[in-house]
Write an enzyme that holds these catalytic residues in place. Structure first.
Site, PDB file in Angstrom:
ATOM      1  CB  THR A 184      -0.906   0.036   1.238  1.00  0.00           C
ATOM      2  OG1 THR A 184      -0.090   0.133   2.423  1.00  0.00           O
ATOM      3  CG2 THR A 184      -1.753  -1.225   1.319  1.00  0.00           C
ATOM      4  CG  ASP A 235      16.213   0.958   1.099  1.00  0.00           C
ATOM      5  OD1 ASP A 235      16.920   1.183   2.118  1.00  0.00           O
ATOM      6  OD2 ASP A 235      14.989   0.768   1.148  1.00  0.00           O
ATOM      7  CG  ASP A 255      18.209  -2.184   2.038  1.00  0.00           C
ATOM      8  OD1 ASP A 255      18.120  -2.588   3.209  1.00  0.00           O
ATOM      9  OD2 ASP A 255      17.326  -2.375   1.184  1.00  0.00           O
TER      10      ASP A 255
END
Length: 214
Positions: free
Chosen positions: A113, A205, A208
Protein backbone atom coordinates in the site's frame (compact mmCIF):
# COMPACT_ATOMS: atom_id res chain seq x y z
CA UNK A 1 23.98 29.09 -2.93
CA UNK A 2 20.55 27.64 -2.31
CA UNK A 3 17.47 27.81 -4.44
CA UNK A 4 14.38 25.98 -5.64
CA UNK A 5 11.51 26.34 -8.04
CA UNK A 6 9.19 24.86 -5.38
CA UNK A 7 7.43 26.97 -2.78
CA UNK A 8 8.77 26.17 0.68
CA UNK A 9 11.60 23.99 -0.66
CA UNK A 10 15.29 24.89 -0.50
CA UNK A 11 17.70 22.92 -2.70
CA UNK A 12 21.32 23.18 -1.61
CA UNK A 13 23.30 23.54 -4.83
CA UNK A 14 26.69 24.06 -3.18
CA UNK A 15 29.41 22.29 -5.21
CA UNK A 16 30.55 20.17 -2.24
CA UNK A 17 27.00 18.96 -1.62
CA UNK A 18 26.43 18.10 -5.27
CA UNK A 19 29.78 16.33 -5.61
CA UNK A 20 29.22 14.19 -2.53
CA UNK A 21 25.67 13.41 -3.66
CA UNK A 22 26.95 12.20 -7.03
CA UNK A 23 29.37 9.84 -5.28
CA UNK A 24 26.51 8.50 -3.16
CA UNK A 25 24.36 7.87 -6.23
CA UNK A 26 27.04 5.66 -7.80
CA UNK A 27 26.05 2.00 -7.33
CA UNK A 28 29.73 1.08 -6.95
CA UNK A 29 30.21 3.25 -3.85
CA UNK A 30 30.93 1.00 -0.86
CA UNK A 31 28.87 0.88 2.33
CA UNK A 32 31.74 2.50 4.20
CA UNK A 33 32.03 5.39 1.76
CA UNK A 34 28.26 5.82 1.49
CA UNK A 35 27.97 6.13 5.27
CA UNK A 36 30.87 8.58 5.45
CA UNK A 37 29.50 10.74 2.63
CA UNK A 38 26.04 10.84 4.20
CA UNK A 39 27.55 11.99 7.48
CA UNK A 40 29.52 14.72 5.70
CA UNK A 41 26.65 15.96 3.57
CA UNK A 42 24.28 16.06 6.56
CA UNK A 43 26.50 18.65 8.22
CA UNK A 44 26.24 20.86 5.14
CA UNK A 45 22.44 20.47 5.05
CA UNK A 46 22.30 21.33 8.75
CA UNK A 47 23.82 24.75 8.07
CA UNK A 48 20.86 25.65 5.87
CA UNK A 49 18.22 24.18 8.19
CA UNK A 50 19.56 26.28 11.09
CA UNK A 51 20.29 29.46 9.14
CA UNK A 52 17.51 31.49 10.80
CA UNK A 53 17.97 30.39 14.41
CA UNK A 54 17.53 33.30 16.80
CA UNK A 55 20.57 34.80 18.49
CA UNK A 56 21.05 36.79 21.67
CA UNK A 57 24.22 38.10 23.30
CA UNK A 58 26.27 37.07 26.31
CA UNK A 59 29.08 38.92 28.02
CA UNK A 60 32.40 37.09 27.66
CA UNK A 61 36.06 37.81 28.23
CA UNK A 62 38.37 37.41 25.27
CA UNK A 63 42.15 37.35 25.89
CA UNK A 64 42.09 41.10 25.17
CA UNK A 65 38.82 42.59 26.40
CA UNK A 66 35.20 42.16 27.40
CA UNK A 67 32.60 41.87 24.64
CA UNK A 68 28.96 41.10 23.94
CA UNK A 69 29.15 37.90 21.87
CA UNK A 70 26.35 36.30 19.82
CA UNK A 71 25.00 33.01 21.19
CA UNK A 72 21.93 30.95 20.41
CA UNK A 73 18.77 32.17 22.12
CA UNK A 74 16.46 29.92 24.10
CA UNK A 75 16.48 26.14 24.17
CA UNK A 76 18.41 24.15 21.65
CA UNK A 77 17.31 21.93 18.78
CA UNK A 78 15.64 18.56 18.54
CA UNK A 79 16.71 16.29 15.72
CA UNK A 80 13.86 13.88 14.93
CA UNK A 81 15.18 10.85 13.07
CA UNK A 82 12.76 8.74 11.03
CA UNK A 83 14.14 5.24 11.55
CA UNK A 84 16.18 3.70 10.34
CA UNK A 85 17.74 5.70 7.52
CA UNK A 86 17.29 9.03 9.32
CA UNK A 87 20.09 8.01 11.68
CA UNK A 88 22.56 8.52 8.85
CA UNK A 89 21.73 12.22 8.77
CA UNK A 90 21.48 12.34 12.55
CA UNK A 91 25.11 11.42 13.17
CA UNK A 92 26.53 14.26 11.10
CA UNK A 93 24.15 16.80 12.56
CA UNK A 94 25.06 15.79 16.11
CA UNK A 95 28.70 16.35 15.17
CA UNK A 96 27.73 19.93 14.36
CA UNK A 97 25.22 20.48 17.21
CA UNK A 98 26.20 18.01 19.96
CA UNK A 99 23.89 19.63 22.53
CA UNK A 100 20.75 18.91 20.49
CA UNK A 101 18.16 16.53 21.86
CA UNK A 102 17.00 13.59 19.77
CA UNK A 103 13.62 12.09 18.92
CA UNK A 104 13.20 8.73 17.20
CA UNK A 105 10.22 7.86 15.05
CA UNK A 106 9.94 4.28 13.84
CA UNK A 107 8.04 4.01 10.57
CA UNK A 108 8.11 1.49 7.77
CA UNK A 109 6.44 1.62 4.40
CA UNK A 110 3.98 -1.19 3.67
CA UNK A 111 5.34 -2.65 0.40
CA UNK A 112 1.85 -3.15 -1.05
CA UNK A 113 0.00 0.00 0.00
CA UNK A 114 3.06 2.28 0.48
CA UNK A 115 1.30 3.56 3.62
CA UNK A 116 3.50 4.44 6.62
CA UNK A 117 3.11 2.14 9.62
CA UNK A 118 4.39 3.37 13.00
CA UNK A 119 6.16 0.97 15.38
CA UNK A 120 8.11 3.32 17.69
CA UNK A 121 7.98 6.91 18.95
CA UNK A 122 10.15 8.54 21.62
CA UNK A 123 10.69 12.30 21.90
CA UNK A 124 11.57 14.98 24.49
CA UNK A 125 8.63 16.35 26.46
CA UNK A 126 9.27 20.01 25.59
CA UNK A 127 8.93 19.90 21.81
CA UNK A 128 6.77 23.04 21.95
CA UNK A 129 9.78 25.00 23.21
CA UNK A 130 12.29 23.84 20.59
CA UNK A 131 12.88 23.82 16.87
CA UNK A 132 12.44 20.31 15.56
CA UNK A 133 14.39 19.22 12.49
CA UNK A 134 12.93 16.05 10.99
CA UNK A 135 15.46 13.81 9.25
CA UNK A 136 14.97 11.24 6.49
CA UNK A 137 17.36 10.83 3.54
CA UNK A 138 14.56 10.15 1.03
CA UNK A 139 11.34 12.12 0.53
CA UNK A 140 9.68 9.65 -1.83
CA UNK A 141 5.91 9.17 -1.52
CA UNK A 142 5.88 11.53 1.43
CA UNK A 143 3.65 9.21 3.46
CA UNK A 144 6.23 8.49 6.17
CA UNK A 145 7.29 12.13 6.36
CA UNK A 146 3.73 13.39 6.75
CA UNK A 147 3.00 10.72 9.37
CA UNK A 148 6.13 11.67 11.33
CA UNK A 149 5.27 15.38 11.31
CA UNK A 150 1.69 14.54 12.31
CA UNK A 151 2.96 12.75 15.42
CA UNK A 152 5.41 15.52 16.33
CA UNK A 153 2.70 18.16 16.05
CA UNK A 154 0.41 16.03 18.21
CA UNK A 155 3.16 16.14 20.85
CA UNK A 156 3.34 19.95 20.68
CA UNK A 157 5.97 20.73 18.05
CA UNK A 158 5.18 23.90 16.12
CA UNK A 159 8.55 25.06 14.74
CA UNK A 160 9.60 22.31 12.33
CA UNK A 161 11.93 21.82 9.38
CA UNK A 162 12.26 18.72 7.19
CA UNK A 163 15.72 17.77 5.91
CA UNK A 164 16.34 15.10 3.29
CA UNK A 165 19.04 14.11 0.85
CA UNK A 166 16.76 13.52 -2.14
CA UNK A 167 13.15 14.46 -2.86
CA UNK A 168 10.71 13.34 -5.54
CA UNK A 169 8.10 15.80 -6.88
CA UNK A 170 5.36 13.50 -5.59
CA UNK A 171 6.80 13.58 -2.07
CA UNK A 172 7.16 17.34 -2.10
CA UNK A 173 3.55 17.76 -3.18
CA UNK A 174 2.37 15.40 -0.45
CA UNK A 175 4.37 17.21 2.24
CA UNK A 176 3.36 20.67 1.07
CA UNK A 177 -0.29 19.62 1.02
CA UNK A 178 -0.15 17.98 4.45
CA UNK A 179 2.16 20.44 6.19
CA UNK A 180 2.57 23.68 4.22
CA UNK A 181 4.08 25.32 7.33
CA UNK A 182 7.10 22.97 7.35
CA UNK A 183 9.98 24.12 5.10
CA UNK A 184 11.89 21.41 3.25
CA UNK A 185 15.67 21.42 2.82
CA UNK A 186 17.15 18.94 0.32
CA UNK A 187 20.23 18.37 -1.81
CA UNK A 188 18.25 17.54 -4.99
CA UNK A 189 14.78 17.16 -6.46
CA UNK A 190 14.82 14.13 -8.75
CA UNK A 191 12.58 13.25 -11.68
CA UNK A 192 9.87 10.96 -10.34
CA UNK A 193 8.89 7.82 -8.44
CA UNK A 194 8.85 4.40 -10.04
CA UNK A 195 6.01 1.90 -9.62
CA UNK A 196 7.55 0.64 -6.36
CA UNK A 197 7.77 4.10 -4.81
CA UNK A 198 11.52 4.52 -5.30
CA UNK A 199 13.03 7.84 -6.37
CA UNK A 200 14.41 7.92 -9.95
CA UNK A 201 17.29 8.35 -10.72
CA UNK A 202 17.81 8.31 -6.96
CA UNK A 203 20.42 6.24 -5.17
CA UNK A 204 18.51 3.09 -4.24
CA UNK A 205 17.37 2.31 -0.70
CA UNK A 206 19.32 4.64 1.61
CA UNK A 207 18.93 2.37 4.64
CA UNK A 208 20.13 -0.72 2.82
CA UNK A 209 23.12 1.09 1.35
CA UNK A 210 24.00 2.68 4.68
CA UNK A 211 23.84 -0.51 6.72
CA UNK A 212 24.86 -3.02 4.03
CA UNK A 213 21.65 -5.00 4.27
CA UNK A 214 21.05 -5.49 0.56
Amino acid sequence: MAGSGWDGVTVIDHPLVQHKLSLMRDRNTSTLDFRRLLREISMLLCYEATRDLELTTATIETPLTTMEAPVLAGKKLVFASILRAGNGLLEGMLDLVPAARVAHIGLYRDPKTLVAVEYYFKAPDDLHERRVIVLDPMLATGNSSVAAVDRLKERGASDLRFVCLLAAPEGIERMRAGHPDVPIVTAAVDERLDSHGYIVPGLGDAGDRMFGTK
